[in-house]
Design a protein around this motif. Structure first.
Motif, PDB file in Angstrom:
ATOM      1  N   VAL A 118       0.861  -1.182   0.000  1.00  0.00           N
ATOM      2  CA  VAL A 118       0.000   0.000   0.000  1.00  0.00           C
ATOM      3  C   VAL A 118       0.897   1.231   0.000  1.00  0.00           C
ATOM      4  O   VAL A 118       1.709   1.406   0.910  1.00  0.00           O
ATOM      5  N   GLY A 119       0.755   2.054  -1.006  1.00  0.00           N
ATOM      6  CA  GLY A 119       1.599   3.233  -1.153  1.00  0.00           C
ATOM      7  C   GLY A 119       2.005   3.397  -2.597  1.00  0.00           C
ATOM      8  O   GLY A 119       2.027   2.428  -3.364  1.00  0.00           O
ATOM      9  N   ALA A 120       2.331   4.609  -2.981  1.00  0.00           N
ATOM     10  CA  ALA A 120       2.645   4.905  -4.383  1.00  0.00           C
ATOM     11  C   ALA A 120       3.778   4.014  -4.901  1.00  0.00           C
ATOM     12  O   ALA A 120       4.849   3.963  -4.305  1.00  0.00           O
ATOM     13  N   PRO A 121       3.551   3.321  -6.025  1.00  0.00           N
ATOM     14  CA  PRO A 121       4.590   2.451  -6.604  1.00  0.00           C
ATOM     15  C   PRO A 121       5.568   3.253  -7.455  1.00  0.00           C
ATOM     16  O   PRO A 121       5.633   3.087  -8.673  1.00  0.00           O
ATOM     17  N   ASP A 122       6.320   4.126  -6.826  1.00  0.00           N
ATOM     18  CA  ASP A 122       7.143   5.074  -7.573  1.00  0.00           C
ATOM     19  C   ASP A 122       8.620   5.044  -7.168  1.00  0.00           C
ATOM     20  O   ASP A 122       9.341   6.019  -7.372  1.00  0.00           O
ATOM     21  N   SER A 123       9.067   3.950  -6.586  1.00  0.00           N
ATOM     22  CA  SER A 123      10.470   3.869  -6.172  1.00  0.00           C
ATOM     23  C   SER A 123      11.000   2.457  -6.387  1.00  0.00           C
ATOM     24  O   SER A 123      10.233   1.489  -6.469  1.00  0.00           O
ATOM     25  N   VAL A 124      12.321   2.368  -6.454  1.00  0.00           N
ATOM     26  CA  VAL A 124      12.962   1.058  -6.567  1.00  0.00           C
ATOM     27  C   VAL A 124      12.673   0.234  -5.313  1.00  0.00           C
ATOM     28  O   VAL A 124      12.498  -0.991  -5.383  1.00  0.00           O
ATOM     29  N   GLY A 125      12.590   0.912  -4.174  1.00  0.00           N
ATOM     30  CA  GLY A 125      12.256   0.216  -2.927  1.00  0.00           C
ATOM     31  C   GLY A 125      10.913  -0.467  -2.999  1.00  0.00           C
ATOM     32  O   GLY A 125      10.740  -1.580  -2.485  1.00  0.00           O
ATOM     33  N   TRP A 126       9.946   0.199  -3.647  1.00  0.00           N
ATOM     34  CA  TRP A 126       8.619  -0.413  -3.795  1.00  0.00           C
ATOM     35  C   TRP A 126       8.717  -1.693  -4.628  1.00  0.00           C
ATOM     36  O   TRP A 126       8.100  -2.710  -4.297  1.00  0.00           O
ATOM     37  N   ILE A 127       9.488  -1.638  -5.713  1.00  0.00           N
ATOM     38  CA  ILE A 127       9.621  -2.810  -6.579  1.00  0.00           C
ATOM     39  C   ILE A 127      10.238  -3.982  -5.821  1.00  0.00           C
ATOM     40  O   ILE A 127       9.760  -5.121  -5.902  1.00  0.00           O
ATOM     41  N   LEU A 128      11.290  -3.702  -5.054  1.00  0.00           N
ATOM     42  CA  LEU A 128      11.935  -4.769  -4.283  1.00  0.00           C
ATOM     43  C   LEU A 128      10.984  -5.326  -3.221  1.00  0.00           C
ATOM     44  O   LEU A 128      10.939  -6.552  -3.003  1.00  0.00           O
ATOM     45  N   ALA A 129      10.247  -4.433  -2.571  1.00  0.00           N
ATOM     46  CA  ALA A 129       9.297  -4.890  -1.558  1.00  0.00           C
ATOM     47  C   ALA A 129       8.169  -5.702  -2.192  1.00  0.00           C
ATOM     48  O   ALA A 129       7.720  -6.709  -1.630  1.00  0.00           O
ATOM     49  N   ARG A 130       7.716  -5.293  -3.383  1.00  0.00           N
ATOM     50  CA  ARG A 130       6.651  -6.048  -4.055  1.00  0.00           C
ATOM     51  C   ARG A 130       7.136  -7.450  -4.408  1.00  0.00           C
ATOM     52  O   ARG A 130       6.379  -8.425  -4.301  1.00  0.00           O
TER      53      ARG A 130
END
Length: 405
Positions: free
Chosen positions: A342-354
């Motif tokens: 949950v949160g904007a998918p706008d960072s490399v961190g988001w991709i790794l967490a996904r």
């Protein structure tokens, strides 16, 4: 760990011993690969933002990371699914014992039961989630959109399956070239809606691409099943499809993503553009060329067993994989922003967490599938009253999900 490995080996041997010698493992393997690409794509490329009132809204990392578009080329494998579907339908059509109408009825029922099941369950869940757990209406609308999103495929697949007798006749008469008019039809519509006279063309014209766009690979599969596609044809599909794909991207300005990107005016998949057919042609050629090699590879029990499991759960995977992701995201929304969920998918961190969330989604899908697979079986013990109720619930859910109420 050793006991799990022992159990897995025993299960693989049991599946191997129960597999008929004539089973076409390559076709099942291609189907399983195309099936698994659907949840993988949706889970990787679908995210959620959280509004001030705590509601979830759809978002995509492709809006920020345009460079991820080639990932969608790999994960867009519906062309393979329709190719294999056409091939398998020919074999089933030949073996039918009753009338063509009875054959179609049986196949369409197998497609319809799981769809009716998932939509009826969600229709019953909506008021419970809203009034019992105070889930915002906007979250429920987002969830409903995601649940119904992959089900369009079932509707289209139902129509092309119903056209199998016509496809067989076309294949016997024209061979692999039976798919050419479908490609031409989509090319004409694309020229009209994207060419120099696009402003004068009504928006509904794009809908004319839906049937020929998805029937293209199915017709190739039917021709393949009829023995009318040679390796030479397959090389032509692979090279010609790849060349057309590159030309459409580089010279004609087609969107690079095979899936819709929020904020983009044009999309390739809904309805399918000529780029989708170019990719399907290239994928189909590659699949036909690799068939024998894949068949030999799947003679290994450890590889064959998961293919069988995926094929037996095909409609469950298709219908319930978005529910699995929502089962994690909706409760998490009460905690605020959760990386990768949950949160904007706008960072490399988001991709790794996904990527780290993917096994969780898969585990939830397995758990849900233990109960949902019953919808794939004939509803022999379900009376007309319950079937009518399920139909009404499904219709109500569709009305809500499509924003008609």
């Amino acid at each position: 760990m050793s006991s799990l490995a022992t159990m897995a080996r025993r299960t693989a041997r049991t599946i191997e011993s129960g597999t008929p010698a004539h089973r076409d493992r390559a076709i099942d393997g291609l189907r399983a690969l195309a099936l698994l690409a659907v949840p993988t794509g949706h889970w990787l490329l679908g995210g959620f933002t959280l509004s001030s009132d705590g509601a979830l809204h759809n978002a995509s990392p492709l809006g920020t990371f345009a460079g991820l578009a080639p990932v969608s080329w790999v994960l867009q494998m519906l062309g393979i699914f329709f190719l294999v579907g056409g091939y398998a339908s020919v074999l089933s059509y030949r073996r039918r014992k009753g009338s063509t109408r009875a054959w179609l009825g049986g196949r369409l029922a197998r497609l319809g039961r799981p769809v009716l099941g998932v939509t009826a369950v969600w229709a019953a869940l909506l008021p419970v989630l809203h009034f019992g757990f105070d889930v915002p209406v906007d979250t429920l609308r987002t969830a409903s959109t995601l649940v119904i999103q992959p089900l369009w495929f079932v509707g289209v697949y139902t129509v092309v399956t119903a056209l199998t007798p016509l496809c067989v006749r076309a294949a016997r008469r024209l061979g692999v070239w039976a798919a050419a008019p479908l490609l031409g039809s989509v090319a004409v519509v694309d020229f009209l809606r994207y060419g120099p006279y696009a402003d004068a063309v009504p928006s509904w014209l794009s809908l004319l691409n839906i049937l020929p766009g998805w029937l293209f690979a199915y017709q190739l599969g039917v021709s393949w099943g009829e023995g009318r596609v040679t390796r030479r044809h397959a090389w032509g599909l692979l090279i010609g499809g790849a060349a057309l794909f590159a030309a459409l991207l580089l010279a004609f300005g087609y969107p690079t993503s095979m899936v819709g990107v929020p904020g983009e005016a044009r999309t390739n998949s809904h309805p399918p553009s000529l780029l989708v057919l170019a990719l399907a042609a290239a994928q189909s050629g590659a699949a036909i060329l690799l068939r024998d090699r894949l068949g030999r590879l799947l003679k290994r029990p450890a590889l064959w067993a998961p293919v069988v499991v995926v094929n037996l759960s095909a409609m469950t995977i298709l219908c319930w994989h978005q529910t699995a992701m929502l089962a994690a995201a909706v409760p998490a929304s009460y905690l605020g922003e959760v990386p990768g969920l949950v949160g904007a998918p706008d960072s490399v961190g988001w991709i790794l967490a996904r990527l780290a969330w993917m096994p969780v989604f898969a585990g939830l899908l397995v758990l849900i599938g233990r109960y949902a697979r019953g919808f794939e079986s004939p509803w022999a013990g379900t009376g007309p009253g319950r079937r009518t109720l399920a139909g009404l619930l499904a219709a109500g859910f569709a009305v809500f999900a499509l924003g008609l109420a």
